[in-house]
Design a protein around this motif. Structure first.
Motif, mmCIF file in Angstrom:
data_model
loop_
_atom_site.group_PDB
_atom_site.id
_atom_site.type_symbol
_atom_site.label_atom_id
_atom_site.label_comp_id
_atom_site.label_asym_id
_atom_site.label_seq_id
_atom_site.Cartn_x
_atom_site.Cartn_y
_atom_site.Cartn_z
ATOM 1 N N GLY A 160 -98.877 -11.441 -32.333
ATOM 2 C CA GLY A 160 -99.612 -12.034 -33.447
ATOM 3 C C GLY A 160 -98.909 -11.561 -34.719
ATOM 4 N N LEU A 161 -99.657 -11.470 -35.805
ATOM 5 C CA LEU A 161 -99.066 -11.005 -37.062
ATOM 6 C C LEU A 161 -98.535 -9.580 -36.925
ATOM 7 N N ALA A 162 -99.318 -8.688 -36.284
ATOM 8 C CA ALA A 162 -98.917 -7.281 -36.189
ATOM 9 C C ALA A 162 -97.595 -7.139 -35.420
ATOM 10 N N GLY A 163 -97.516 -7.758 -34.241
ATOM 11 C CA GLY A 163 -96.294 -7.647 -33.428
ATOM 12 C C GLY A 163 -95.099 -8.307 -34.096
ATOM 13 N N ILE A 166 -93.416 -8.524 -25.743
ATOM 14 C CA ILE A 166 -94.087 -9.331 -24.718
ATOM 15 C C ILE A 166 -95.408 -9.835 -25.294
ATOM 16 N N ASP A 167 -95.772 -11.051 -24.909
ATOM 17 C CA ASP A 167 -97.055 -11.609 -25.370
ATOM 18 C C ASP A 167 -97.629 -12.456 -24.248
ATOM 19 N N ALA A 168 -98.940 -12.285 -24.030
ATOM 20 C CA ALA A 168 -99.589 -12.946 -22.898
ATOM 21 C C ALA A 168 -100.001 -14.382 -23.205
ATOM 22 N N GLY A 169 -99.839 -14.820 -24.434
ATOM 23 C CA GLY A 169 -100.256 -16.190 -24.774
ATOM 24 C C GLY A 169 -101.764 -16.352 -24.837
ATOM 25 N N LEU A 170 -102.478 -15.274 -25.138
ATOM 26 C CA LEU A 170 -103.943 -15.331 -25.261
ATOM 27 C C LEU A 170 -104.309 -15.866 -26.647
ATOM 28 N N PRO A 171 -105.557 -16.313 -26.829
ATOM 29 C CA PRO A 171 -105.946 -16.764 -28.175
ATOM 30 C C PRO A 171 -105.752 -15.632 -29.187
ATOM 31 N N SER A 172 -105.128 -15.944 -30.302
ATOM 32 C CA SER A 172 -104.882 -14.877 -31.290
ATOM 33 C C SER A 172 -105.498 -15.243 -32.635
ATOM 34 N N ALA A 173 -105.927 -14.218 -33.376
ATOM 35 C CA ALA A 173 -106.469 -14.435 -34.717
ATOM 36 C C ALA A 173 -105.403 -15.059 -35.611
ATOM 37 N N SER A 174 -104.183 -14.581 -35.461
ATOM 38 C CA SER A 174 -103.110 -15.013 -36.355
ATOM 39 C C SER A 174 -102.843 -16.509 -36.245
ATOM 40 N N ALA A 175 -103.033 -17.068 -35.047
ATOM 41 C CA ALA A 175 -102.716 -18.485 -34.842
ATOM 42 C C ALA A 175 -103.690 -19.404 -35.571
ATOM 43 N N VAL A 176 -104.895 -18.907 -35.902
ATOM 44 C CA VAL A 176 -105.862 -19.775 -36.597
ATOM 45 C C VAL A 176 -106.125 -19.345 -38.044
ATOM 46 N N ALA A 177 -105.621 -18.173 -38.429
ATOM 47 C CA ALA A 177 -105.942 -17.629 -39.760
ATOM 48 C C ALA A 177 -105.422 -18.531 -40.876
ATOM 49 N N ALA A 178 -106.125 -18.502 -42.010
ATOM 50 C CA ALA A 178 -105.694 -19.306 -43.157
ATOM 51 C C ALA A 178 -104.467 -18.695 -43.831
ATOM 52 N N GLY A 179 -104.240 -17.414 -43.620
ATOM 53 C CA GLY A 179 -103.051 -16.768 -44.165
ATOM 54 C C GLY A 179 -103.119 -16.455 -45.649
ATOM 55 N N MET A 180 -104.333 -16.441 -46.191
ATOM 56 C CA MET A 180 -104.472 -16.233 -47.640
ATOM 57 C C MET A 180 -104.200 -14.777 -48.023
ATOM 58 N N PHE A 181 -103.608 -14.571 -49.194
ATOM 59 C CA PHE A 181 -103.498 -13.220 -49.747
ATOM 60 C C PHE A 181 -104.017 -13.240 -51.179
ATOM 61 N N HIS A 230 -98.284 -10.559 -19.573
ATOM 62 C CA HIS A 230 -99.272 -9.518 -19.850
ATOM 63 C C HIS A 230 -98.628 -8.141 -19.784
ATOM 64 N N LEU A 231 -99.166 -7.230 -20.557
ATOM 65 C CA LEU A 231 -98.826 -5.813 -20.357
ATOM 66 C C LEU A 231 -99.282 -5.450 -18.936
ATOM 67 N N ALA A 232 -98.379 -4.826 -18.161
ATOM 68 C CA ALA A 232 -98.716 -4.548 -16.757
ATOM 69 C C ALA A 232 -98.308 -3.120 -16.403
ATOM 70 N N LEU A 261 -106.241 -5.045 -38.539
ATOM 71 C CA LEU A 261 -105.757 -5.607 -39.818
ATOM 72 C C LEU A 261 -106.850 -6.369 -40.569
ATOM 73 N N GLY A 262 -107.939 -6.668 -39.882
ATOM 74 C CA GLY A 262 -109.133 -7.195 -40.563
ATOM 75 C C GLY A 262 -108.900 -8.508 -41.286
ATOM 76 N N THR A 263 -109.496 -8.621 -42.470
ATOM 77 C CA THR A 263 -109.453 -9.893 -43.201
ATOM 78 C C THR A 263 -108.247 -9.974 -44.152
ATOM 79 N N ARG A 264 -107.472 -8.895 -44.232
ATOM 80 C CA ARG A 264 -106.367 -8.882 -45.199
ATOM 81 C C ARG A 264 -105.019 -8.590 -44.548
ATOM 82 N N GLY A 265 -104.890 -8.982 -43.271
ATOM 83 C CA GLY A 265 -103.659 -8.660 -42.538
ATOM 84 C C GLY A 265 -102.393 -9.145 -43.229
ATOM 85 N N VAL A 266 -102.470 -10.335 -43.818
ATOM 86 C CA VAL A 266 -101.279 -10.920 -44.436
ATOM 87 C C VAL A 266 -100.759 -10.048 -45.574
ATOM 88 N N LEU A 267 -101.679 -9.525 -46.381
ATOM 89 C CA LEU A 267 -101.295 -8.717 -47.546
ATOM 90 C C LEU A 267 -100.875 -7.297 -47.152
HETATM 91 C C1 LIG Z 1 -110.877 -17.691 -39.024
HETATM 92 C C2 LIG Z 1 -109.976 -16.596 -39.507
HETATM 93 C C3 LIG Z 1 -109.422 -16.674 -40.772
HETATM 94 C C4 LIG Z 1 -108.610 -15.643 -41.234
HETATM 95 N N1 LIG Z 1 -108.048 -15.779 -42.457
HETATM 96 C C5 LIG Z 1 -107.247 -14.802 -42.927
HETATM 97 C C6 LIG Z 1 -106.624 -14.931 -44.189
HETATM 98 O O1 LIG Z 1 -106.794 -15.941 -44.874
HETATM 99 N N2 LIG Z 1 -105.840 -13.902 -44.624
HETATM 100 C C7 LIG Z 1 -105.631 -12.770 -43.874
HETATM 101 O O2 LIG Z 1 -104.903 -11.874 -44.327
HETATM 102 N N3 LIG Z 1 -106.195 -12.635 -42.666
HETATM 103 C C8 LIG Z 1 -106.988 -13.614 -42.175
HETATM 104 N N4 LIG Z 1 -107.554 -13.489 -40.957
HETATM 105 C C9 LIG Z 1 -107.350 -12.211 -40.239
HETATM 106 C C10 LIG Z 1 -105.987 -12.160 -39.553
HETATM 107 O O3 LIG Z 1 -105.931 -13.272 -38.717
HETATM 108 C C11 LIG Z 1 -105.830 -10.868 -38.745
HETATM 109 O O4 LIG Z 1 -105.836 -9.751 -39.600
HETATM 110 C C12 LIG Z 1 -104.487 -10.819 -38.008
HETATM 111 O O5 LIG Z 1 -104.093 -12.101 -37.614
HETATM 112 C C13 LIG Z 1 -104.565 -9.936 -36.790
HETATM 113 O O6 LIG Z 1 -103.320 -9.986 -36.136
HETATM 114 P P1 LIG Z 1 -103.007 -9.163 -34.812
HETATM 115 O O7 LIG Z 1 -101.571 -9.369 -34.517
HETATM 116 O O8 LIG Z 1 -103.520 -7.773 -34.926
HETATM 117 O O9 LIG Z 1 -103.917 -9.839 -33.657
HETATM 118 P P2 LIG Z 1 -103.785 -11.278 -32.986
HETATM 119 O O10 LIG Z 1 -103.294 -12.275 -33.945
HETATM 120 O O11 LIG Z 1 -105.082 -11.556 -32.322
HETATM 121 O O12 LIG Z 1 -102.646 -11.121 -31.897
HETATM 122 C C14 LIG Z 1 -102.806 -10.404 -30.690
HETATM 123 C C15 LIG Z 1 -101.709 -10.859 -29.720
HETATM 124 O O13 LIG Z 1 -101.683 -9.945 -28.618
HETATM 125 C C16 LIG Z 1 -101.440 -10.671 -27.434
HETATM 126 N N5 LIG Z 1 -101.975 -9.902 -26.304
HETATM 127 C C17 LIG Z 1 -103.260 -9.485 -26.150
HETATM 128 N N6 LIG Z 1 -103.403 -8.780 -24.989
HETATM 129 C C18 LIG Z 1 -102.172 -8.745 -24.406
HETATM 130 C C19 LIG Z 1 -101.656 -8.163 -23.215
HETATM 131 N N7 LIG Z 1 -102.433 -7.473 -22.358
HETATM 132 N N8 LIG Z 1 -100.334 -8.310 -22.919
HETATM 133 C C20 LIG Z 1 -99.530 -9.001 -23.766
HETATM 134 N N9 LIG Z 1 -99.967 -9.567 -24.918
HETATM 135 C C21 LIG Z 1 -101.266 -9.463 -25.240
HETATM 136 C C22 LIG Z 1 -102.161 -12.001 -27.645
HETATM 137 O O14 LIG Z 1 -101.620 -13.022 -26.799
HETATM 138 C C23 LIG Z 1 -101.954 -12.249 -29.145
HETATM 139 O O15 LIG Z 1 -100.822 -13.068 -29.377
HETATM 140 C C24 LIG Z 1 -108.339 -14.503 -40.433
HETATM 141 C C25 LIG Z 1 -108.870 -14.454 -39.157
HETATM 142 C C26 LIG Z 1 -109.677 -15.480 -38.683
HETATM 143 C C27 LIG Z 1 -110.221 -15.407 -37.287
#
Ligand SMILES: Cc1cc2nc3c(=O)[nH]c(=O)nc-3n(C[C@H](O)[C@H](O)[C@H](O)COP(=O)(O)OP(=O)(O)OC[C@H]3O[C@@H](n4cnc5c(N)ncnc54)[C@H](O)[C@@H]3O)c2cc1C
Length: 337
Positions: A9-12, A29-44, A151-153, A298-304
């Motif tokens: 996601g954003l962190a990795g 490695i990434d498991a292709g699970l639903p991620s916050a980053s894929a739907v986030a608006a990305g605002m800072f 997946h992490l295994a 990373l919460g609501t401000r991950g992008v920044l």
């Molecule tokens: C509706 C919404 C709107 C948002 N809007 C904003 C915004 O405007 N601005 C902002 O800064 N932030 C926003 N955010 C928050 C932001 O999305 C998060 O801070 C950030 O995306 C978190 O990233 P992450 O990489 O930690 O997690 P994720 O994006 O959830 O990524 C986790 C990744 O880990 C992988 N994974 C999980 N388990 C395993 C495993 N066992 N093995 C291998 N891979 C695995 C998944 O497949 C996934 O790709 C929003 C979030 C939401 C839900």
């Protein structure tokens, strides 16, 4: 330094980018699970609107953020960073007076000059195209043989113990909670829904700025906007709800004096934000494992804030930084809370 990064996601993405910048060997490695980053608006946004205060260390985060996304744009050849002014609706006279007062000392703010719209402007905001960043970075990693979808295994844990990797960086977002082999960390789920909308010409939100009215719109071009977002605790499914969509549309209609039928929902998404109880990220060594680092919360401000904390974490792993207690993951260890 040889890093195994779990989750893209954003962190990795940010950790692998920084590691490669430093000339390290990074494998993701990434498991292709639903991620916050894929739907986030990305605002800072350098401001927090509730109390009209600057985000903690906003200037430093913004500088590092700009350098990082500009570098990624250069590497990937795609536009990622869209700087835009943010117009904040000032809901009442007390808030407007506070805004005017704060605007004297906070250089991000300009006083509310437009008495008709009752908005104040913020500089230093915008949005990052996260879906584009994620897919383009994944493609680049894959073409360099640095990415696998899995997946992490158990073999990954053994490879770490056997010294194939110097460190593992756990970037699994809310999915970290599913790992029963690890000391649990108090990473909470904050669920959000957002819409992509189109609008009739007479009801169009601003096309050249972000409008914040408690909720917000971000112009995407081609007559479409992002409209968000909801914040929900105690729920972690990804089903979108008609009631939330209707609520977002009705708030926007009220704000613009439009009719809800002026807007069409083009897309509706839900995602799970990883959040800590003190709203600070978790960045550092995992309290229950060796060579196992966490980059989460990373919460609501991950992008920044993400780019600067990614830089810090690489400094920590490389022995240049000491553990910052404010973001130390052990503070979230469930045994200790
Ligand atoms: C509706 C919404 C709107 C948002 N809007 C904003 C915004 O405007 N601005 C902002 O800064 N932030 C926003 N955010 C928050 C932001 O999305 C998060 O801070 C950030 O995306 C978190 O990233 P992450 O990489 O930690 O997690 P994720 O994006 O959830 O990524 C986790 C990744 O880990 C992988 N994974 C999980 N388990 C395993 C495993 N066992 N093995 C291998 N891979 C695995 C998944 O497949 C996934 O790709 C929003 C979030 C939401 C839900």
């Amino acid at each position: 330094m040889r890093l195994l990064i779990v989750g893209q996601g954003l962190a990795g993405t940010l950790i692998s980018h920084r590691a490669l910048q430093l000339g390290w060997d990074a494998h993701v490695i990434d498991a292709g699970l639903p991620s916050a980053s894929a739907v986030a608006a990305g605002m800072f946004n350098p401001m927090s609107f509730r109390r009209i205060v600057e985000v903690w260390e906003a200037e430093k985060h913004l500088r590092c953020m700009t350098e990082t996304y500009r570098d990624l744009e250069g590497l990937l050849g795609v536009p990622l960073m869209h700087a835009l002014p943010i117009h904040k609706c000032l809901p009442n006279e007390a808030y407007a007076a506070e805004w005017r007062k704060k605007a004297q000392s906070l250089h991000w703010l300009t006083p509310a000059t437009d008495t008709h719209l009752q908005t104040g402007a913020v500089e230093g905001g915008g949005w990052i195209d996260l879906p584009l960043l994620l897919s383009a970075w994944r493609e680049r990693l894959a073409s360099a043989g640095r990415f696998e979808q899995r997946h992490l295994a158990a073999p990954d844990r053994s490879a770490l113990q056997a010294g194939q990797w110097d460190a593992l960086v756990d970037c699994r977002g809310v999915h970290i909670k599913e790992d029963t082999a690890l000391t649990p960390l108090d990473i909470r789920v904050n669920r959000g829904e957002l819409l992509t909308i189109s609008a009739s010409a007479q009801a169009a939100p601003p096309g050249d700025s972000i409008l914040n009215f408690g909720k917000w719109t971000i112009p995407l071009g081609h007559g479409t906007w992002r409209l968000g977002a909801s914040y929900e605790w105690n729920r972690n499914d990804l089903d979108t709800t008609d009631a939330t969509g209707e609520l977002l549309i009705s708030k926007l209609s009220n704000q613009l004096g439009a009719d809800p039928s002026d807007f069409n929902i083009e897309a509706h998404h839900a995602g799970l934000r990883p959040v800590s109880r003190d709203r600070r990220p978790a960045v550092g060594l995992h309290p229950g494992a060796r060579q196992w680092y966490v980059f989460n919360g990373l919460g609501t401000r991950g992008v920044l804030i993400g780019p600067r904390w990614a830089r810090y974490l690489c400094g920590l792993m490389g022995g240049k930084n000491a553990q910052n207690t404010v973001v130390q993951p052990s503070r979230l260890s469930i045994q200790h809370s």
